[in-house]
Design a protein around this motif. Structure first.
Motif, PDB file in Angstrom:
ATOM      1  N   ALA A 186      65.691 -32.380  95.948  1.00  0.00           N
ATOM      2  CA  ALA A 186      65.154 -32.279  97.303  1.00  0.00           C
ATOM      3  C   ALA A 186      63.752 -32.873  97.394  1.00  0.00           C
ATOM      4  CB  ALA A 186      65.158 -30.819  97.748  1.00  0.00           C
ATOM      5  N   THR A 187      63.174 -32.772  98.575  1.00  0.00           N
ATOM      6  CA  THR A 187      61.907 -33.417  98.895  1.00  0.00           C
ATOM      7  C   THR A 187      60.789 -33.073  97.923  1.00  0.00           C
ATOM      8  OG1 THR A 187      62.548 -33.330 101.219  1.00  0.00           O
ATOM      9  CG2 THR A 187      60.240 -33.777 100.753  1.00  0.00           C
TER      10      THR A 187
ATOM     11  N   SER B  42      55.723 -25.436 107.250  1.00  0.00           N
ATOM     12  CA  SER B  42      57.088 -24.926 107.400  1.00  0.00           C
ATOM     13  C   SER B  42      58.016 -26.066 107.794  1.00  0.00           C
ATOM     14  CB  SER B  42      57.142 -23.826 108.463  1.00  0.00           C
ATOM     15  OG  SER B  42      56.464 -22.681 108.020  1.00  0.00           O
ATOM     16  N   TYR B  43      59.251 -26.003 107.344  1.00  0.00           N
ATOM     17  CA  TYR B  43      60.232 -27.043 107.598  1.00  0.00           C
ATOM     18  C   TYR B  43      61.567 -26.397 107.896  1.00  0.00           C
ATOM     19  CZ  TYR B  43      60.988 -25.782 102.744  1.00  0.00           C
ATOM     20  OH  TYR B  43      61.187 -25.060 101.601  1.00  0.00           O
TER      21      TYR B  43
ATOM     22  N   ILE C 153      70.035 -25.271 100.682  1.00  0.00           N
ATOM     23  CA  ILE C 153      68.680 -25.584 100.228  1.00  0.00           C
ATOM     24  C   ILE C 153      68.260 -24.569  99.151  1.00  0.00           C
ATOM     25  CG2 ILE C 153      66.245 -25.470 100.905  1.00  0.00           C
ATOM     26  CD1 ILE C 153      67.358 -28.049 101.700  1.00  0.00           C
ATOM     27  N   ILE C 154      67.657 -25.057  98.066  1.00  0.00           N
ATOM     28  CA  ILE C 154      67.184 -24.195  96.981  1.00  0.00           C
ATOM     29  C   ILE C 154      65.664 -24.197  97.011  1.00  0.00           C
ATOM     30  CG2 ILE C 154      67.252 -23.714  94.506  1.00  0.00           C
ATOM     31  CD1 ILE C 154      69.782 -25.521  94.402  1.00  0.00           C
ATOM     32  N   GLN C 155      65.105 -23.055  97.365  1.00  0.00           N
ATOM     33  CA  GLN C 155      63.654 -22.898  97.424  1.00  0.00           C
ATOM     34  C   GLN C 155      63.156 -22.194  96.166  1.00  0.00           C
ATOM     35  OE1 GLN C 155      63.783 -20.697 101.263  1.00  0.00           O
ATOM     36  NE2 GLN C 155      62.272 -22.209 101.927  1.00  0.00           N
ATOM     37  N   VAL C 156      61.887 -22.415  95.857  1.00  0.00           N
ATOM     38  CA  VAL C 156      61.279 -21.752  94.702  1.00  0.00           C
ATOM     39  C   VAL C 156      60.013 -21.041  95.161  1.00  0.00           C
ATOM     40  CG1 VAL C 156      60.373 -22.009  92.372  1.00  0.00           C
ATOM     41  CG2 VAL C 156      62.196 -23.538  93.164  1.00  0.00           C
ATOM     42  N   PRO C 157      60.053 -19.720  95.319  1.00  0.00           N
ATOM     43  CA  PRO C 157      58.864 -18.959  95.711  1.00  0.00           C
ATOM     44  C   PRO C 157      57.857 -18.887  94.564  1.00  0.00           C
ATOM     45  CG  PRO C 157      60.709 -17.489  95.307  1.00  0.00           C
ATOM     46  CD  PRO C 157      61.249 -18.880  95.189  1.00  0.00           C
TER      47      PRO C 157
ATOM     48  N   GLY D  27      58.634 -22.317 104.024  1.00  0.00           N
ATOM     49  CA  GLY D  27      57.603 -23.157 103.452  1.00  0.00           C
ATOM     50  C   GLY D  27      57.543 -23.185 101.948  1.00  0.00           C
ATOM     51  N   TYR D  28      58.489 -22.520 101.266  1.00  0.00           N
ATOM     52  CA  TYR D  28      58.520 -22.592  99.807  1.00  0.00           C
ATOM     53  C   TYR D  28      58.964 -23.997  99.373  1.00  0.00           C
ATOM     54  CZ  TYR D  28      58.328 -17.444  99.667  1.00  0.00           C
ATOM     55  OH  TYR D  28      57.964 -16.138  99.804  1.00  0.00           O
ATOM     56  N   PRO D  29      58.490 -24.476  98.234  1.00  0.00           N
ATOM     57  CA  PRO D  29      58.908 -25.798  97.760  1.00  0.00           C
ATOM     58  C   PRO D  29      60.422 -25.872  97.566  1.00  0.00           C
ATOM     59  CG  PRO D  29      56.991 -25.039  96.535  1.00  0.00           C
ATOM     60  CD  PRO D  29      57.461 -23.875  97.354  1.00  0.00           C
ATOM     61  N   ARG D  30      60.983 -27.019  97.957  1.00  0.00           N
ATOM     62  CA  ARG D  30      62.420 -27.259  97.833  1.00  0.00           C
ATOM     63  C   ARG D  30      62.653 -28.098  96.581  1.00  0.00           C
ATOM     64  NH1 ARG D  30      61.522 -29.942 103.495  1.00  0.00           N
ATOM     65  NH2 ARG D  30      59.592 -30.225 102.322  1.00  0.00           N
ATOM     66  N   ILE D  31      63.425 -27.561  95.659  1.00  0.00           N
ATOM     67  CA  ILE D  31      63.676 -28.318  94.436  1.00  0.00           C
ATOM     68  C   ILE D  31      64.987 -29.090  94.498  1.00  0.00           C
ATOM     69  CG2 ILE D  31      64.806 -26.410  93.191  1.00  0.00           C
ATOM     70  CD1 ILE D  31      63.245 -27.450  90.669  1.00  0.00           C
TER      71      ILE D  31
END
Length: 333
Positions: free
Chosen positions: A189-190, A236-237, A243-247, A264-268
């Motif tokens: 992801a982004t 925020s997006y 989608i897999i986020q990483v808090p 708004g957590y990073p998307r890996i």
């Protein structure tokens, strides 16, 4: 009409989801395993988006108040219709007054009880799906309770045929050779580049465990934490299922059917659409591994799913035509 006789928490009315409203903060909802819903509706010749019951706690017991066709998909479970065992993934027929019991699954996590014509509950923003967090859709926006009565749009239906479960029809070599680990294809992801080299490698190599802190909103995974190269603040997006986020704690969260509309957590990475049903049927405690793929491969992965559903539709149409030819003819006065 059907009456719910026994149910545990969090069993709800769902369809294929509420699309077109995420920009207003309204999530999609819908079935966690949309493929299972599509199969059930094809077996019963229902419209593609007909509403059904998503069962994720067991046992679940209903009484048919009138004759009705039904199909239970999603799991391999013991199904009992008035003392007679029936098969999952098949079109079945119930008479008025008969009781159906869906027992705990031997395989899979979520069962889908589809009925002829679909469940007749109010359409809210284009869908009959239950939105638990918002308290709308489905039956008064809440989980089903014993004593609830649901109207059914259709009646008796052709029965006696079934579908090969997708776990068999869409089986891959990794499903057999990976020692019980569920392999999910995912696209970087982004924010993938924001993680350390070691974390990026570990994301693909780890057999992540689905924790009990998982629900229809998201699956929380346990494993060695993933680390960013340096702290970041992201705007925020928009978020969609997969989608897999990483808090900050470093353990991934996979967004599911009731995913937030923004975060708004990073998307890996993002699980491809073709594999979301596999994740939905993975139980708490199951280990999962992500296999890297690109966008073209993710799009192409939907072709076997589409072919499977197309073959099933043709089989049902042929069976229906054959049944009509065999039916006794009656003459008018």
């Amino acid at each position: 009409m059907i009456t719910v006789l026994e149910t545990s928490a969090l069993n709800t009315v769902q369809d294929l989801g509420r699309t077109g409203y995420r920009q207003f903060g309204v999530g999609t909802s819908g079935a966690m395993d949309p493929l299972a819903v599509e199969i059930g509706n094809v077996l019963l010749r229902n419209p593609p988006g007909a509403a059904c019951i998503e069962i994720q706690t067991y046992p679940f017991v209903i009484r048919f108040e009138s004759a009705c066709g039904f199909a239970v998909t999603g799991v391999d479970a013991a199904l009992d219709l008035d003392g007679r065992p029936v098969l999952a993934w098949t079109a079945e027929q119930a008479a008025a007054g008969q009781v159906l019991t869906v027992g705990p699954p031997r395989g899979g996590a979520r069962a889908y009880l589809c009925v002829s014509g679909g469940l007749d509950v109010p359409v809210v923003l284009g869908s009959r799906s239950t939105q638990l967090r918002g308290g709308f859709g489905g039956l008064s926006g809440r989980p089903l309770e014993a004593g609830d009565v649901l109207n059914v749009t259709g009646g008796p239906a052709t029965s006696g045929y079934g579908a090969l479960p997708p776990s068999v029809a869409l089986c891959r070599p990794c499903d057999i050779d990976d020692g019980g680990i569920v392999t999910l294809r995912a696209i970087p992801a982004t924010d993938f580049h924001l993680f350390t080299d070691a974390s990026r490698e570990r994301f693909w190599d780890t057999a992540w465990r689905i924790t009990p802190q998982s629900d229809r909103v998201g699956y929380r995974l346990n494993g060695d934490p993933l680390r960013l190269q340096h702290p970041v603040e992201l705007r925020s997006y928009g978020i969609v299922p997969g989608i897999i986020q990483v808090p900050p704690a470093g353990e991934p969260i996979v967004q599911m059917a009731d995913a937030n509309t923004a975060g708004g957590y990073p998307r890996i990475a993002a699980v491809i659409e073709a594999d979301l049903w596999r994740l939905a049927q993975a139980r708490i405690g199951t280990r999962i591994r992500f296999a890297r793929c690109d966008h073209e491969q993710g799009v192409a992965a939907m072709q076997p799913v589409a072919s499977y559903l197309g073959d099933l539709r043709r089989m049902v149409a042929l069976y229906g035509a054959s049944a009509r030819r065999r039916a006794p003819r009656t003459s008018g006065a």
